[in-house]
Design an enzyme around this catalytic site. Sequence first.
Site, PDB file in Angstrom:
ATOM      1  N   HIS A   1       0.823  -1.212   0.000  1.00 42.61           N
ATOM      2  CA  HIS A   1       0.000   0.000   0.000  1.00 42.61           C
ATOM      3  C   HIS A   1       0.860   1.267   0.000  1.00 42.61           C
ATOM      4  CE1 HIS A   1      -4.208  -1.427   0.192  1.00 42.61           C
ATOM      5  NE2 HIS A   1      -3.584  -2.555   0.538  1.00 42.61           N
TER       6      HIS A   1
ATOM      7  N   HIS B   1       0.387  -8.904   5.061  1.00 40.25           N
ATOM      8  CA  HIS B   1      -0.145  -8.850   3.695  1.00 40.25           C
ATOM      9  C   HIS B   1      -1.396  -9.698   3.482  1.00 40.25           C
ATOM     10  CE1 HIS B   1      -0.163  -7.991  -0.525  1.00 40.25           C
ATOM     11  NE2 HIS B   1       0.197  -9.202  -0.902  1.00 40.25           N
TER      12      HIS B   1
END
Length: 219
Positions: A76, A184
């Site tokens: 991100h 993740h």
Amino acid sequence: MSLIQKHGKNIAGRDFIVGDLHGQYDLLIEAMARVDFDKIKDRLFCVGDLIDRGADSLKCLSLPFEPWFFGVRGNHEMLALEALERSGNAESLWMINGGTWASKENRTEVRQILFEALTYLPYARQVEVMGQQVGIVHAEPPTDWSMIEDAGPAEKEQIVWGRSRIKRMDKTPVTGIDAVVVGHTIIKQPTWLGNVFYIDTGAFQTGRLTLINAREVLA
């Protein structure tokens, strides 16, 4: 900056590792309070994805400037970097994946803080704990930990985006390291695959942010 930063043992206090934050700043503060985290002596390592999907993403993006906080870059952070450098399709991709918080902030400020924060967010960290070595990456380590030193574009993408290991439920140990902690991929509870420990319990969805003492990884 180096792709990996190595840390000697903490002779003054304790080391903790926390999962993907995704803007859940209050959950982090609560988790730190539960373990009586001492900002003078203790160290907090994070598996990345400080931002997106959560309202306090800007606060979380400022954590790398704290002397007790040691993160790695997540996908991100890289989505945001692409969007703020190139806009266009990259901007749309970021927004779809939780970047809408940035539209409520000063874009120039967000860009500046992100760029500065990334200088404190290597692709990997390695920490000495109880005489052993614990590695930290966001998504997926290489088969041999030493490969991180000379990682090229494909290897970097695996480190930040990879899910092949968990999709295969591959328990093959990563060589050259005692244990690796990653995030993740959201899991119901922290899970081992070989010597790789997955700790992203989906704080932005579940309200459960996993924060563990690094010694637990080697227990």
